[in-house]
Design an enzyme around this catalytic site. Structure first.
Site, PDB file in Angstrom:
ATOM      1  CG  ASN A 106      -1.838   1.220   1.253  1.00 45.38           C
ATOM      2  OD1 ASN A 106      -2.256   1.691   0.202  1.00 45.38           O
ATOM      3  ND2 ASN A 106      -2.143   1.715   2.430  1.00 45.38           N
ATOM      4  CG  HIS A 108      -0.465   6.580   4.345  1.00 47.83           C
ATOM      5  ND1 HIS A 108      -1.839   6.681   4.357  1.00 47.83           N
ATOM      6  CD2 HIS A 108      -0.013   7.415   5.314  1.00 47.83           C
ATOM      7  CE1 HIS A 108      -2.201   7.542   5.299  1.00 47.83           C
ATOM      8  NE2 HIS A 108      -1.120   7.988   5.889  1.00 47.83           N
ATOM      9  CB  SER A 135       4.891   5.235   4.162  1.00 46.16           C
ATOM     10  OG  SER A 135       5.211   6.350   4.981  1.00 46.16           O
ATOM     11  CG  ASP A 144      -2.752   3.571   6.380  1.00 53.05           C
ATOM     12  OD1 ASP A 144      -3.467   4.576   6.532  1.00 53.05           O
ATOM     13  OD2 ASP A 144      -2.755   2.866   5.352  1.00 53.05           O
TER      14      ASP A 144
HETATM   15  C1  GRF Z   1      -2.369   8.833  -3.080  1.00 61.97           C
HETATM   16  O1  GRF Z   1      -1.602   9.883  -2.526  1.00 61.97           O
HETATM   17  C2  GRF Z   1      -2.542   7.738  -2.076  1.00 61.97           C
HETATM   18  O2  GRF Z   1      -1.411   7.524  -1.267  1.00 61.97           O
HETATM   19  C3  GRF Z   1      -3.663   8.283  -1.237  1.00 61.97           C
HETATM   20  O3  GRF Z   1      -4.537   8.936  -2.143  1.00 61.97           O
HETATM   21  C4  GRF Z   1      -3.803   9.279  -3.305  1.00 61.97           C
HETATM   22  C5  GRF Z   1      -4.418   8.534  -4.472  1.00 61.97           C
HETATM   23  O4  GRF Z   1      -3.905   9.045  -5.604  1.00 61.97           O
HETATM   24  N1  GRF Z   1      -4.337   7.223  -0.548  1.00 61.97           N
HETATM   25  P1  GRF Z   1      -4.177   8.347  -7.046  1.00 61.97           P
HETATM   26  O5  GRF Z   1      -5.600   7.829  -7.041  1.00 61.97           O
HETATM   27  O6  GRF Z   1      -3.178   7.258  -7.204  1.00 61.97           O
HETATM   28  O7  GRF Z   1      -3.954   9.494  -8.001  1.00 61.97           O
END
Ligand code: GRF
Length: 200
Positions: A106, A108, A135, A144
């Site tokens: 994942n 984050h 991360s 997370d």
């Molecule tokens: C990313 O920053 C992810 O870490 C967070 O939301 C954003 C999603 O971006 N959960 P995308 O959909 O990949 O453009």
């Protein structure tokens, strides 16, 4: 290796993985994209790239477990070696982790363990940190809180709001994700003795 990407939104991380998979040296191909909701840009990106998609919406199921089982089945169709949650806004549950545990990454947009959850960028900004970042973790049953695989720092600039800071983080985040996925795809990845292997 065979990658399945879980999405819920814009898909900028997915776009980076799709661009990388065109490079034979990357070592992995996105073979399926699965979303928890229809009508998002990430699904259009997948279709434009000729990658099969599936949508598993919570409201189509009587309860959370049924949804999780359906999500597990939808992902299993693609026989992934590695699953990447990239902007996926749901927690995967026990059925999913029973099937794919140890092979789910994942990304984050904060420096875990600080600022976990759905508003990591907003929370970091509100706290007043001067440095945040992103991360890549191994997904486990918590929010997370899986083992950290890689991190990169991002400075908070004066005048930043959630959007400008998140955009700056996303620029870095997609590069980190492609790098980590490529490393796992090519040579597995040792993490505190836990090897993230392809093919389980
Ligand atoms: C990313 O920053 C992810 O870490 C967070 O939301 C954003 C999603 O971006 N959960 P995308 O959909 O990949 O453009």
């Amino acid at each position: 290796g065979r990658l399945v990407v879980l999405v819920s939104g814009t898909g900028s991380n997915l776009a980076a993985l799709l661009a990388a998979h065109d490079d034979p040296a990357f070592g992995a191909r996105v073979v399926g994209v699965v979303s928890d909701r229809p009508g998002i840009r990430a699904l259009e990106l997948a279709r434009e790239a000729g990658v099969p998609t599936a949508v598993v919406s919570l409201q189509d199921f009587p309860d959370r477990t049924a949804w999780d089982e359906a999500l597990t089945a939808a992902v299993a169709v693609f026989s992934p070696d590695l699953v990447v949650a990239a902007g996926f806004m749901k927690l995967v549950g026990a059925p999913f982790l029973a099937r794919f545990g140890g092979r789910v990454l994942n990304t984050h947009p904060a420096l875990l363990p600080s600022f976990p959850g759905a508003h990591g960028v907003r929370d970091a900004l509100a706290y007043g940190v001067k440095v945040t970042g992103c991360s890549v973790i191994l997904v486990d049953a918590g929010v997370d809180d899986g083992p950290i695989v890689a991190q990169v720092t991002v400075a908070v600039e004066d005048g930043d709001d959630e959007a400008t800071l998140h955009e700056r983080i996303k620029l870095v985040e997609r590069g980190l994700l492609v790098d980590v996925v490529g490393r796992v795809a090519r040579d597995g990845y040792t993490l505190d003795g836990r090897k993230v292997r392809l093919g389980g």
